[in-house]
Design an enzyme around this catalytic site. Structure first.
Site, PDB file in Angstrom:
ATOM      1  N   TYR A  51       0.827  -1.217   0.000  1.00  0.00           N
ATOM      2  CA  TYR A  51       0.000   0.000   0.000  1.00  0.00           C
ATOM      3  C   TYR A  51       0.857   1.261   0.000  1.00  0.00           C
ATOM      4  O   TYR A  51       0.461   2.274   0.571  1.00  0.00           O
ATOM      5  CB  TYR A  51      -0.953  -0.026   1.193  1.00  0.00           C
ATOM      6  CG  TYR A  51      -2.128  -0.968   0.995  1.00  0.00           C
ATOM      7  CD1 TYR A  51      -3.061  -0.738  -0.013  1.00  0.00           C
ATOM      8  CD2 TYR A  51      -2.309  -2.076   1.806  1.00  0.00           C
ATOM      9  CE1 TYR A  51      -4.142  -1.581  -0.211  1.00  0.00           C
ATOM     10  CE2 TYR A  51      -3.391  -2.934   1.623  1.00  0.00           C
ATOM     11  CZ  TYR A  51      -4.300  -2.677   0.609  1.00  0.00           C
ATOM     12  OH  TYR A  51      -5.378  -3.514   0.411  1.00  0.00           O
ATOM     13  N   GLU A 128       2.706  -5.853  -7.086  1.00  0.00           N
ATOM     14  CA  GLU A 128       2.061  -6.366  -5.871  1.00  0.00           C
ATOM     15  C   GLU A 128       2.233  -7.884  -5.757  1.00  0.00           C
ATOM     16  O   GLU A 128       2.392  -8.411  -4.654  1.00  0.00           O
ATOM     17  CB  GLU A 128       0.581  -5.969  -5.857  1.00  0.00           C
ATOM     18  CG  GLU A 128       0.407  -4.462  -5.694  1.00  0.00           C
ATOM     19  CD  GLU A 128      -1.044  -3.994  -5.729  1.00  0.00           C
ATOM     20  OE1 GLU A 128      -1.962  -4.838  -5.696  1.00  0.00           O
ATOM     21  OE2 GLU A 128      -1.253  -2.759  -5.788  1.00  0.00           O
TER      22      GLU A 128
HETATM   23  P1  CMP Z   1      -8.157  -1.413  -1.438  1.00  0.00           P
HETATM   24  O1  CMP Z   1      -8.816  -1.588  -2.734  1.00  0.00           O
HETATM   25  O2  CMP Z   1      -7.402  -2.541  -0.831  1.00  0.00           O
HETATM   26  O3  CMP Z   1      -7.167  -0.150  -1.572  1.00  0.00           O
HETATM   27  C1  CMP Z   1      -6.834   0.672  -0.488  1.00  0.00           C
HETATM   28  C2  CMP Z   1      -7.610   0.323   0.738  1.00  0.00           C
HETATM   29  O4  CMP Z   1      -7.632   1.336   1.727  1.00  0.00           O
HETATM   30  C3  CMP Z   1      -9.071   0.147   0.377  1.00  0.00           C
HETATM   31  O5  CMP Z   1      -9.275  -0.998  -0.371  1.00  0.00           O
HETATM   32  C4  CMP Z   1      -9.719   0.164   1.744  1.00  0.00           C
HETATM   33  O6  CMP Z   1      -9.533  -1.056   2.429  1.00  0.00           O
HETATM   34  C5  CMP Z   1      -8.878   1.252   2.414  1.00  0.00           C
HETATM   35  N1  CMP Z   1      -9.490   2.584   2.336  1.00  0.00           N
HETATM   36  C6  CMP Z   1      -9.610   3.381   1.259  1.00  0.00           C
HETATM   37  N2  CMP Z   1     -10.208   4.542   1.579  1.00  0.00           N
HETATM   38  C7  CMP Z   1     -10.460   4.477   2.898  1.00  0.00           C
HETATM   39  C8  CMP Z   1     -11.066   5.356   3.829  1.00  0.00           C
HETATM   40  N3  CMP Z   1     -11.530   6.555   3.458  1.00  0.00           N
HETATM   41  N4  CMP Z   1     -11.169   4.956   5.116  1.00  0.00           N
HETATM   42  C9  CMP Z   1     -10.704   3.763   5.494  1.00  0.00           C
HETATM   43  N5  CMP Z   1     -10.116   2.877   4.654  1.00  0.00           N
HETATM   44  C10 CMP Z   1     -10.008   3.226   3.381  1.00  0.00           C
END
Ligand code: CMP
Length: 154
Positions: A51, A128
């Protein structure tokens, strides 16, 4: 167009809730091929590498805590247009807004605990996949040998 690879992760909430089979079923029923599969608990630095593009955002620490809270399943998927196809299968990030019929739309009401993750480009899929399939990425306290030891104790 050559066939494409996509990296899909079943997150700790998906594993805890028993959704591994359901997610894999949807991927396979769509016509995609699963070419690599691994269950592991991510080391913290690997979750951070996965991430890296979200570092500094308000939800970043919570995201890393969540992603290291239990085992995940890493799935390498192959097929024509795999990145777009998988991202359509999983739906938008926020489970509350994701349409029914998508994995997140059917199984999540959270923006953080949204069952699955998928890379957003071919390049990110390779990056990834290299992170999560690297043997160094696995927190060995959750490996199958420790499960075996725990369950075979008298
Ligand atoms: P993912 O697709 O794994 O990519 C980034 C991740 O961050 C997302 O899914 C969520 O799990 C998390 N995420 C993204 N935006 C938010 C937010 N505003 N608040 C909390 N978690 C978030």
């Amino acid at each position: 167009m050559p066939t494409e690879l996509e990296l899909l992760l079943i997150k700790p909430d998906g594993v805890r809730r028993g959704l591994i089979g359901e997610v894999l079923r949807r991927v396979e029923m769509k016509g995609l091929r699963i070419v690599a599969l691994k269950m592991l608990k991510l080391k913290r630095d690997c979750a951070e590498a996965l991430y890296d593009i979200h570092r500094g955002k308000s939800f970043y620490q919570g995201l890393i805590d969540f992603m290291t809270s239990g085992p995940v399943v890493a799935v390498l998927v192959e097929g024509d247009g795999a990145v777009e196809v998988v991202r359509n299968l999983i739906g938008p990030t926020d489970g509350r807004r994701a349409p029914p019929g998508t994995i997140r739309g059917d199984y999540s009401i959270s923006i953080l605990e949204n069952v699955v993750h998928a890379a957003d480009s071919r390049e990110r899929a390779i990056y990834e996949a290299r992170v999560v399939f690297d043997p160094q990425c696995e927190d060995s306290s959750e490996s199958w040998t420790s499960v075996l030891e725990r369950t075979s104790r008298p």
